[in-house]
Design a protein around this motif. Structure first.
Motif, PDB file in Angstrom:
ATOM      1  N   UNK A  51       0.831  -1.200   0.000  1.00 26.04           N
ATOM      2  CA  UNK A  51       0.000   0.000   0.000  1.00 26.04           C
ATOM      3  C   UNK A  51       0.863   1.247   0.000  1.00 26.04           C
ATOM      4  N   UNK A  52       0.374   2.326  -0.593  1.00 22.41           N
ATOM      5  CA  UNK A  52       1.143   3.564  -0.697  1.00 22.41           C
ATOM      6  C   UNK A  52       1.219   4.294   0.642  1.00 22.41           C
ATOM      7  N   UNK A  53       2.190   5.201   0.726  1.00 22.47           N
ATOM      8  CA  UNK A  53       2.233   6.096   1.884  1.00 22.47           C
ATOM      9  C   UNK A  53       0.951   6.924   1.922  1.00 22.47           C
ATOM     10  N   UNK A  54       0.421   7.123   3.110  1.00 24.41           N
ATOM     11  CA  UNK A  54      -0.843   7.846   3.253  1.00 24.41           C
ATOM     12  C   UNK A  54      -0.608   9.131   4.059  1.00 24.41           C
ATOM     13  N   UNK A  55      -0.599  10.279   3.419  1.00 21.51           N
ATOM     14  CA  UNK A  55      -0.451  11.527   4.169  1.00 21.51           C
ATOM     15  C   UNK A  55      -1.701  11.824   4.981  1.00 21.51           C
ATOM     16  N   UNK A  56      -1.519  12.449   6.113  1.00 21.94           N
ATOM     17  CA  UNK A  56      -2.639  12.840   6.970  1.00 21.94           C
ATOM     18  C   UNK A  56      -3.187  14.174   6.464  1.00 21.94           C
ATOM     19  N   UNK A  57      -4.402  14.160   5.913  1.00 16.95           N
ATOM     20  CA  UNK A  57      -4.978  15.373   5.342  1.00 16.95           C
ATOM     21  C   UNK A  57      -6.494  15.277   5.398  1.00 16.95           C
ATOM     22  N   UNK A  58      -7.151  16.399   5.633  1.00 15.95           N
ATOM     23  CA  UNK A  58      -8.614  16.409   5.633  1.00 15.95           C
ATOM     24  C   UNK A  58      -9.135  16.080   4.235  1.00 15.95           C
ATOM     25  N   UNK A  59     -10.240  15.356   4.174  1.00 22.20           N
ATOM     26  CA  UNK A  59     -10.816  14.964   2.889  1.00 22.20           C
ATOM     27  C   UNK A  59     -11.179  16.175   2.030  1.00 22.20           C
ATOM     28  N   UNK A  60     -11.521  17.293   2.658  1.00 17.03           N
ATOM     29  CA  UNK A  60     -11.871  18.495   1.900  1.00 17.03           C
ATOM     30  C   UNK A  60     -10.696  19.019   1.083  1.00 17.03           C
ATOM     31  N   UNK A  61      -9.489  18.602   1.440  1.00 13.43           N
ATOM     32  CA  UNK A  61      -8.292  19.062   0.733  1.00 13.43           C
ATOM     33  C   UNK A  61      -7.743  18.019  -0.230  1.00 13.43           C
ATOM     34  N   UNK A  62      -8.429  16.885  -0.345  1.00 13.02           N
ATOM     35  CA  UNK A  62      -8.006  15.834  -1.264  1.00 13.02           C
ATOM     36  C   UNK A  62      -8.676  16.050  -2.613  1.00 13.02           C
ATOM     37  N   UNK A  63      -7.884  16.155  -3.656  1.00 19.24           N
ATOM     38  CA  UNK A  63      -8.454  16.317  -4.986  1.00 19.24           C
ATOM     39  C   UNK A  63      -8.982  14.977  -5.499  1.00 19.24           C
ATOM     40  N   UNK A  64      -9.944  14.983  -6.400  1.00 19.18           N
ATOM     41  CA  UNK A  64     -10.426  13.732  -6.980  1.00 19.18           C
ATOM     42  C   UNK A  64      -9.308  12.910  -7.612  1.00 19.18           C
ATOM     43  N   UNK A  65      -8.356  13.584  -8.264  1.00 16.98           N
ATOM     44  CA  UNK A  65      -7.256  12.850  -8.883  1.00 16.98           C
ATOM     45  C   UNK A  65      -6.387  12.164  -7.833  1.00 16.98           C
TER      46      UNK A  65
END
Length: 256
Positions: free
Chosen positions: A95-109
Motif C-alpha cells: 500500500x502507498x504512503x498515506x499523508x494525513x490530510x482532511x478529505x476536503x483538501x483531497x483532490x479527486x485525482x
C-alpha cells in the motif's frame, strides 16, 4: 509453533520490506512456511529479508513488483506456484504512503491514485491467484486498518481505499468458501513501526497528536509490527480453519 511445517506451497507476502510486511515474513518463515516476497523499490532490504528467511530452514524468493501492473503480477504468481509447487497463503501488506490530510483538501485525482495504488492493486494480486489457492485450499489475509471501524480525522486516504479492500475480502470469502478458500483482514491500530513511524518521521504526527492518540486507546500504548504478524499468521494457519470473512482489529481497544 511450527504451524506451516509440511504445508505444500509458499506464502506470498506483497509489500514484504515494509515494517509490517517484514515482521510477517519473519514469522511465517520461523513457523515453517516457504515465502515469496515482493517489494517496490528496496532491493537491498528484500534480499536481506529473503536471506534471513532461508536461515530458518525454509526456501525464499524475492523480486520487485508493481501491483498496479496486472499482467506482471499474474506472471509473478505463476512463477511462484511453479517454483514452490503451489501457493497456500496470500498476504497483502502493501500500500502507498498515506499523508494525513482532511478529505476536503483531497483532490479527486489524488483520491483516484490512492484507490488504484491500494484497492485495485489488491484485486490485481488476488484475482489471478484464486485457482492456485483453490488447489491448496489456501487463504488470503489483507492488512488494512482499524480506521475503518473508528474514523480518525485526516485519515480518509487510508480508510477509504482500505474499506474497499475489506469489502473485496468479504466478497472473496463469500464466493470462494465453496472451494475451501478463506479470506480475512487484520486492522492495525497505531504502531511504533510501519506507517505510523513514517508519519511521525514526516512530521504529520507531532507529540501533541501522539499523546491525544494514546488517550484514545484503552491500553494507553501503541502496538508493534509483531502484534500484527501474530494475527496474520494465526489467520493463515489451520488453527483458524473455520474463520473466514472476518476483520480482526489489533488496535489496543481503539475501536471500542
Amino acid at each position: 509453533m511450527r504451524d506451516f511445517d509440511g504445508r505444500p506451497g509458499a506464502a506470498v507476502v506483497a509489500g514484504a520490506t515494509g515494517g509490517i510486511g517484514a515482521a510477517i515474513t519473519r514469522m511465517l518463515a520461523g513457523r515453517g512456511s516457504h515465502v515469496a516476497l515482493t517489494y517496490r523499490k528496496n532491493a537491498e532490504a528484500g534480499a536481506a529479508l529473503a536471506a534471513e528467511a532461508e536461515a530458518t530452514g525454509v526456501r525464499a524468493a524475492v523480486r520487485p513488483l508493481d501491483l498496479s501492473d496486472a499482467d506482471a503480477t499474474a506472471r509473478f504468481l505463476d512463477e511462484v506456484a511453479d517454483r514452490f509447487d503451489g501457493i497456500h497463503t496470500l498476504v497483502y501488506a502493501a500500500g502507498p504512503h498515506v499523508p494525513m490530510v482532511h478529505l476536503s483538501r483531497v483532490t479527486p485525482d489524488r483520491f483516484r491514485q490512492q484507490i488504484e495504488a491500494d484497492a485495485i492493486a489488491f484485486f490485481n494480486l488476488v484475482q489471478p491467484a484464486l485457482p492456485r489457492l483453490r488447489a491448496t485450499r489456501g487463504g488470503i489475509v489483507a492488512v488494512t486498518t482499524a480506521a475503518t471501524r473508528r474514523f480518525p480525522v485526516r485519515d480518509g486516504l487510508s480508510a477509504g481505499p482500505k474499506g474497499a479492500v475489506e469489502a473485496l475480502v468479504r466478497g472473496f470469502a463469500a464466493e470462494e468458501g465453496r472451494f475451501g478458500v478463506r479470506a480475512n483482514c487484520v486492522g492495525p491500530g497505531m504502531l511504533l513501526d510501519g506507517m505510523a513511524a513514517r508519519l511521525i518521521g514526516s512530521g504529520d504526527l507531532d507529540e501533541r497528536a501522539l499523546e491525544a492518540t494514546r488517550g484514545n486507546i484503552p491500553l494507553r500504548r501503541f502496538g508493534s509490527a509483531s502484534d500484527i504478524a501474530e494475527a496474520v499468521c494465526f489467520l493463515a494457519s489451520d488453527r483458524a480453519a473455520f474463520i473466514s470473512g472476518q476483520m480482526l482489529d489489533v488496535d489496543g481497544g481503539y475501536g471500542v
